[in-house]
Design a protein around this motif. Structure first.
Motif: not given
Length: 413
Positions: A243-248, A275-280, A289-294, A328-337
């Motif tokens: 929810f937070l990622a999609s809202a952001g 794009s937020g949902l795909v990234a999360i 929660l804060g990192w998900s919003l960002l 968005a998928s690549m951003v989410g994967l790299l963001y995890i790292g």
């Protein structure tokens, strides 16, 4: 009678799998609406036929390839007719026993096949205005067997897959098979077809865009929430993070449009939420929660920038979908790292996870693109691949479709 934990987990998968099946028609309405009403109709046809073909392949042995016992270690599972014969299915909770398989195993199989249908629908919706229906059906079979199911095995076979089992990649919802592989494949097919006409905004259907975007939003929330596969301590975190990622993402994309175009629109809000949902999707269970919003904000900014570049290159509205799911998928994967709890660079102080995420993401990206391009080129020079639209001279408002096929072939209607 008190429900067992297995029954509760199975119910979660049934509900989330049903919500996930809203995504293919939602994508068709959303992207097709950007191209006009007739384009939405054809995109829906491609999404539905691709989904049906993927599910049929899964029942006829494909499910064993993506979730069965190892056939080629770390690469693919063993093709199996378990789902077709009804004598059991394998799942995350182990082998099923008895006729029809365990409740959880069948629910898990349905959820995975629903996720695979989303990947195929992404490709189908993106290329619907470019290729013939028969070429699409052949492409779906070949690409699913050569790319989709092996990549899904790499992610969903937690103990043996080369991504999660060997490299330690974190991908909760399957961003590699659903987003990266599908986006790269669609780009490969479009490259084989050639650049298409860029339609004017006035030809868009707002109703189709709004309905499709809403269906995708709701459906993708079901996809991410069901990615844990059980009702446990992580389920609530996954749902709220989504929810937070999609809202952001929604708000960030609207800000971009306000600054650049002076008029944020419903389309920009839906694109941002998407794009937020795909990234999360890969990261929903390992972020606070804060990192998900960002993450939602960063993914929307990256996607909005790349969509603008694609629009200037006049590749058409389909490229919007490709950019969102891939970037968005690549951003989410790299963001995890960088920011995942415990293993990210911020907590651990090393880049091991970031490196693994990047290698897996770019490997799937390049591999899916090249294989899809080869399949599309092979179809182009054999049975025919592309179709072109034209307007009748005496009917300037009517759109008719004509397919380009090899000499002597019969035109489809």
């Amino acid at each position: 009678m008190v429900a067992t934990s297995e029954q509760v987990d199975a119910l979660l998968l049934f509900v989330c799998g049903a919500l996930t099946l809203l995504i293919p028609p939602g994508l068709a309405f959303f992207v097709g609406g950007l191209n006009g009403r007739s384009a939405a109709s054809r995109a829906l046809l491609f999404a539905l036929t691709g989904t049906a073909t993927t599910v049929l392949l899964g029942v006829l042995g494909g499910y064993g390839i993506l979730a069965g016992s190892p056939w080629i270690a770390h690469i693919v599972g063993t093709p199996s007719l378990d789902l077709a014969t009804g004598f059991g299915a394998t799942g995350a909770h182990g082998a099923a026993g008895g006729r029809g398989g365990s409740l959880y195993a069948l629910a898990h199989a349905g959820a995975l096949l629903a996720a695979c249908s989303v990947s195929v629908a992404i490709v189908g919706v993106a290329v619907a205005s470019r290729i013939t229906l028969r070429a699409w059906l052949v492409f779906t079979v070949l690409w699913s067997v050569l790319v989709l199911y092996p990549v899904a095995y790499a992610v969903f076979a937690l103990d043996d897959g080369w991504a999660t089992g060997v490299m330690g990649v974190i991908d909760f919802g399957g961003a590699l098979p659903i987003g990266v592989a599908a986006g790269a494949a669609a780009a490969g097919v479009i490259l084989a077809c050639g650049r298409g006409e860029h339609r004017r905004p006035g030809e868009r259907s707002f109703g189709a865009v709004a309905i499709g975007g809403t269906l995708v939003w709701v459906g993708w929330l079901g996809l991410t929430t069901g990615s844990e596969g059980a009702v446990d301590a992580y389920t609530g975190l996954i749902a709220v993070n989504s929810f937070l990622a999609s809202a952001g993402g929604c708000l960030a994309w609207m800000v971009v449009d306000r600054v650049l175009l002076r008029r944020p629109t419903t389309t920009s809000a839906l694109c941002g939420a998407f794009s937020g949902l795909v990234a999360i999707t890969p990261a929903s269970g390992v972020l606070t929660l804060g990192w998900s919003l960002l993450l939602g904000v960063i993914a929307a900014l990256a996607c909005a920038t790349m969509v603008d570049v694609a629009a200037r290159a006049r590749f058409g509205a389909s490229m919007t979908l490709i950019v969102i799911v891939t970037v968005a998928s690549m951003v989410g994967l790299l963001y995890i790292g960088l920011f995942s709890n415990g293993g990210g660079m911020v907590d651990s102080g090393n880049f091991d996870l970031f490196t693994a995420q990047g290698i897996a993401g770019f490997s799937v990206l390049i591999g899916s693109f090249l294989i899809a391009l080869c399949i599309a080129l092979a179809l182009r020079y054999t049975m025919g691949l592309t179709r072109v639209g034209y307007r009748a001279r005496n009917e300037p408002t009517a759109e008719r479709d004509r397919e380009t096929v090899p000499p002597g072939a019969v035109h489809e209607r």
